[in-house]
Design an enzyme around this catalytic site. Structure first.
Site, PDB file in Angstrom:
ATOM      1  N   ASP A 119       0.846  -1.189   0.000  1.00  0.00           N
ATOM      2  CA  ASP A 119       0.000   0.000   0.000  1.00  0.00           C
ATOM      3  C   ASP A 119       0.885   1.243   0.000  1.00  0.00           C
ATOM      4  O   ASP A 119       1.817   1.351   0.805  1.00  0.00           O
ATOM      5  CB  ASP A 119      -0.903   0.009   1.230  1.00  0.00           C
ATOM      6  CG  ASP A 119      -2.014   1.036   1.114  1.00  0.00           C
ATOM      7  OD1 ASP A 119      -2.486   1.267  -0.012  1.00  0.00           O
ATOM      8  OD2 ASP A 119      -2.424   1.589   2.146  1.00  0.00           O
ATOM      9  N   HIS A 126      -3.548  14.110   0.685  1.00  0.00           N
ATOM     10  CA  HIS A 126      -3.750  13.254   1.853  1.00  0.00           C
ATOM     11  C   HIS A 126      -2.552  13.345   2.803  1.00  0.00           C
ATOM     12  O   HIS A 126      -2.719  13.518   4.018  1.00  0.00           O
ATOM     13  CB  HIS A 126      -3.959  11.806   1.405  1.00  0.00           C
ATOM     14  CG  HIS A 126      -4.065  10.826   2.532  1.00  0.00           C
ATOM     15  ND1 HIS A 126      -5.104  10.832   3.434  1.00  0.00           N
ATOM     16  CD2 HIS A 126      -3.239   9.802   2.900  1.00  0.00           C
ATOM     17  CE1 HIS A 126      -4.931   9.856   4.314  1.00  0.00           C
ATOM     18  NE2 HIS A 126      -3.813   9.219   4.008  1.00  0.00           N
ATOM     19  N   GLU A 191     -10.197   4.048   3.783  1.00  0.00           N
ATOM     20  CA  GLU A 191      -9.275   4.690   2.849  1.00  0.00           C
ATOM     21  C   GLU A 191      -9.717   4.318   1.448  1.00  0.00           C
ATOM     22  O   GLU A 191      -9.643   3.149   1.060  1.00  0.00           O
ATOM     23  CB  GLU A 191      -7.821   4.281   3.105  1.00  0.00           C
ATOM     24  CG  GLU A 191      -7.274   4.834   4.417  1.00  0.00           C
ATOM     25  CD  GLU A 191      -5.760   4.729   4.518  1.00  0.00           C
ATOM     26  OE1 GLU A 191      -5.165   3.963   3.735  1.00  0.00           O
ATOM     27  OE2 GLU A 191      -5.185   5.413   5.383  1.00  0.00           O
ATOM     28  N   GLU A 193      -9.189   3.958  -2.278  1.00  0.00           N
ATOM     29  CA  GLU A 193      -7.960   3.795  -3.046  1.00  0.00           C
ATOM     30  C   GLU A 193      -8.223   3.113  -4.388  1.00  0.00           C
ATOM     31  O   GLU A 193      -9.264   2.497  -4.601  1.00  0.00           O
ATOM     32  CB  GLU A 193      -6.939   2.964  -2.253  1.00  0.00           C
ATOM     33  CG  GLU A 193      -6.699   3.475  -0.841  1.00  0.00           C
ATOM     34  CD  GLU A 193      -5.548   2.768  -0.153  1.00  0.00           C
ATOM     35  OE1 GLU A 193      -4.771   2.074  -0.835  1.00  0.00           O
ATOM     36  OE2 GLU A 193      -5.418   2.910   1.082  1.00  0.00           O
ATOM     37  N   ASP A 225      -8.918   0.306   2.167  1.00  0.00           N
ATOM     38  CA  ASP A 225      -7.917  -0.173   3.116  1.00  0.00           C
ATOM     39  C   ASP A 225      -8.326   0.293   4.519  1.00  0.00           C
ATOM     40  O   ASP A 225      -7.901   1.344   4.996  1.00  0.00           O
ATOM     41  CB  ASP A 225      -6.526   0.370   2.739  1.00  0.00           C
ATOM     42  CG  ASP A 225      -5.429  -0.280   3.557  1.00  0.00           C
ATOM     43  OD1 ASP A 225      -5.538  -1.479   3.847  1.00  0.00           O
ATOM     44  OD2 ASP A 225      -4.463   0.412   3.910  1.00  0.00           O
ATOM     45  N   ARG A 229      -7.147   3.826  13.371  1.00  0.00           N
ATOM     46  CA  ARG A 229      -6.217   4.941  13.564  1.00  0.00           C
ATOM     47  C   ARG A 229      -5.610   4.975  14.966  1.00  0.00           C
ATOM     48  O   ARG A 229      -4.464   5.403  15.124  1.00  0.00           O
ATOM     49  CB  ARG A 229      -6.935   6.265  13.291  1.00  0.00           C
ATOM     50  CG  ARG A 229      -7.506   6.407  11.892  1.00  0.00           C
ATOM     51  CD  ARG A 229      -6.428   6.387  10.829  1.00  0.00           C
ATOM     52  NE  ARG A 229      -6.999   6.659   9.507  1.00  0.00           N
ATOM     53  CZ  ARG A 229      -6.307   6.596   8.380  1.00  0.00           C
ATOM     54  NH1 ARG A 229      -5.038   6.265   8.396  1.00  0.00           N
ATOM     55  NH2 ARG A 229      -6.894   6.861   7.224  1.00  0.00           N
ATOM     56  N   GLN A 232      -3.016   2.210  15.066  1.00  0.00           N
ATOM     57  CA  GLN A 232      -1.921   2.643  14.199  1.00  0.00           C
ATOM     58  C   GLN A 232      -1.065   3.720  14.852  1.00  0.00           C
ATOM     59  O   GLN A 232       0.165   3.679  14.782  1.00  0.00           O
ATOM     60  CB  GLN A 232      -2.498   3.162  12.878  1.00  0.00           C
ATOM     61  CG  GLN A 232      -1.462   3.658  11.883  1.00  0.00           C
ATOM     62  CD  GLN A 232      -2.103   4.276  10.645  1.00  0.00           C
ATOM     63  OE1 GLN A 232      -3.324   4.313  10.510  1.00  0.00           O
ATOM     64  NE2 GLN A 232      -1.287   4.767   9.738  1.00  0.00           N
ATOM     65  N   LYS A 245      -3.574  -1.870  10.325  1.00  0.00           N
ATOM     66  CA  LYS A 245      -3.934  -1.999   8.911  1.00  0.00           C
ATOM     67  C   LYS A 245      -4.214  -3.448   8.487  1.00  0.00           C
ATOM     68  O   LYS A 245      -4.944  -3.682   7.529  1.00  0.00           O
ATOM     69  CB  LYS A 245      -2.785  -1.468   8.045  1.00  0.00           C
ATOM     70  CG  LYS A 245      -2.514   0.021   8.170  1.00  0.00           C
ATOM     71  CD  LYS A 245      -3.488   0.819   7.345  1.00  0.00           C
ATOM     72  CE  LYS A 245      -3.028   2.258   7.190  1.00  0.00           C
ATOM     73  NZ  LYS A 245      -3.900   3.029   6.298  1.00  0.00           N
ATOM     74  N   THR A 249      -8.520  -5.668   4.216  1.00  0.00           N
ATOM     75  CA  THR A 249      -8.503  -4.756   3.070  1.00  0.00           C
ATOM     76  C   THR A 249      -9.511  -5.289   2.060  1.00  0.00           C
ATOM     77  O   THR A 249      -9.402  -6.440   1.641  1.00  0.00           O
ATOM     78  CB  THR A 249      -7.106  -4.684   2.436  1.00  0.00           C
ATOM     79  OG1 THR A 249      -6.164  -4.211   3.396  1.00  0.00           O
ATOM     80  CG2 THR A 249      -7.101  -3.769   1.222  1.00  0.00           C
ATOM     81  N   GLU A 352      -9.639  12.648   7.648  1.00  0.00           N
ATOM     82  CA  GLU A 352      -9.565  13.951   6.990  1.00  0.00           C
ATOM     83  C   GLU A 352     -10.920  14.649   6.978  1.00  0.00           C
ATOM     84  O   GLU A 352     -11.011  15.852   7.234  1.00  0.00           O
ATOM     85  CB  GLU A 352      -9.066  13.786   5.553  1.00  0.00           C
ATOM     86  CG  GLU A 352      -7.650  13.290   5.423  1.00  0.00           C
ATOM     87  CD  GLU A 352      -7.320  12.962   3.980  1.00  0.00           C
ATOM     88  OE1 GLU A 352      -6.855  13.864   3.266  1.00  0.00           O
ATOM     89  OE2 GLU A 352      -7.557  11.802   3.565  1.00  0.00           O
TER      90      GLU A 352
END
Length: 405
Positions: A119, A126, A191, A193, A225, A229, A232, A245, A249, A352
């Site tokens: 990834d 971002h 996420e 992607e 994904d 948080r 992480q 993570k 996925t 975000e």
């Protein structure tokens, strides 16, 4: 582009210019087999190949896309040309029509065996947004960001097909008071992607150049994904993402071949830092892609990211991934990282959209979100320009959050 003999609306995202590949089964025939989406139908590819193109039958025999991926560009082109001919030449109507399955009757499956998963972190917007949140008062981009595509090696065994429920992960977290606890993630995120699916491999010790991108990459898919948080944030220094993570996925069930994206190719954004030769694409055909995503949370559109603004292209990601001589394998999957744009409504992650939880996201049903709640469903879709002003679709990747076990 020739017209199909099927009755398909001109603006259907799975028209004759798309023809994505997937793996499906039905109640009547529970065995997995290869299919090509056309309108609201799925062509049973193996069955038709046995009738009309026996030489191609081994590559599409199934039960996954693995053999087709490994067959290489010449066979990819032959299969796509054959499918196009079968669906546009009226003389094939009876034979091919007998092997069209309504998409509503199909159960879609993980389309290929994922060999490795990488990834990336290719969106400048971002990376800048997260840098501003986590390193206020400092340069939001790390010194290396514009010199190389940053990425991490993920876990192939937890890549799942669209529709698979996502169990809220558990792990270590560090609270605001410094207390270390273990339990379900409280800051579960998405996420949005774009993923790249590798077909032909490469030997150990040989890098893959920018101009060889389409010799190795078969096509693209949508990726969510999922990211914890809080897990992480506690674990990722100094080695990067791990348990935050690796729990899941999600990928879309349809793989759109690169050949379908010719009309979507655009120049990437202007690079503000000189690139080393192996990443310098100024003199090569552009591999920026005008892919437009839409993210829905519980049925409400919350973001519309666009891939065309990504600083690093899929070709550059592949070149960097193999620059040290790392080999490619059939079924390798690498993803772009979160796709985010300059506007607030183009951000591809909740961290975000809610600015780290400080600005809750209001939904039309009156609820708010900072991060995902149990029962929430996220659906990511995408389209791209096709030939002659048409629009082609990439399908969807869908997932619902289940309570921690």
């Amino acid at each position: 582009m020739p017209a199909t003999w099927l009755d398909i609306p001109a603006d259907h995202p799975f028209g004759i210019a798309a023809l994505p590949y997937g793996v499906f089964s039905t109640a009547a025939h529970p065995g997995a087999r290869l299919g090509v989406a056309i309108g609201e139908m799925i062509l049973d590819l193996a069955a038709v190949a046995e009738l009309l193109a026996p030489s191609l039958a081994p590559a599409v025999a199934g039960p996954s896309l693995d053999a087709l991926l490994a067959a290489g560009p010449r066979v990819w082109s032959q299969v796509r040309s054959s499918v196009t001919a079968w669906l546009t030449d009226d003389t094939h109507r009876d034979q091919v029509g007998a092997h069209l399955v309504p998409a509503r009757d199909a159960v879609m499956q993980l389309p290929f065996t994922v060999a490795d998963y990488v990834d990336f972190y290719a969106s400048e917007q971002h990376a800048t947004n997260l840098g501003r949140m986590f390193r206020p008062g400092q340069d939001p981009l790390t010194p290396n960001w514009k010199h190389l595509p940053i990425g991490y090696h993920g876990r192939a065994g937890t890549v799942v097909s669209s529709g698979t429920g996502i169990v809220r992960p558990r792990g270590q977290r560090r609270g605001a008071d410094g207390e270390i606890t273990f339990g379900p993630s409280q800051r579960l995120d998405i996420e949005a992607e774009l993923g790249f699916v590798v077909g032909t491999g490469s030997p150990l010790g040989r890098s893959v150049g920018l101009t060889d991108f389409d010799e190795h990459v078969f096509g693209v898919c949508l990726v969510n994904d999922w990211s914890a948080r809080d897990i992480q944030a506690w674990e990722y220094v100094p080695l990067g993402p791990f348990l935050g993570k690796s729990f899941a996925t999600s990928v879309s069930p349809w793989i759109l071949p690169l050949a379908a994206l010719d009309a979507a190719r655009v120049a990437p954004p202007e690079r503000t830092v000189p690139l080393l030769p192996y990443l310098d694409d100024a003199a090569t055909p552009p591999w920026g892609l005008d892919v437009r995503l839409e993210v829905r949370l519980n049925g409400h559109v919350v973001s519309r990211p666009r891939f065309e603004g990504m600083y690093w292209t899929g070709a550059q990601m592949l070149a960097h991934m193999t620059a040290n001589g790392a080999s490619l394998r059939t079924g390798d999957l690498y993803a772009s990282g979160t796709i985010s744009g300059e506007r607030a409504d183009q951000r591809g992650s909740l961290i975000e959209l809610s600015w780290g939880g400080a600005e809750p996201l209001s939904l039309p049903d009156g609820t708010t979100r900072t991060f995902l709640s149990d029962g929430d469903e996220v659906v990511i879709t995408a389209t791209a320009p096709g030939p002659g002003g048409t629009v082609i679709g990439l399908g969807e990747v869908r997932g619902r959050i289940l309570p921690s076990g």
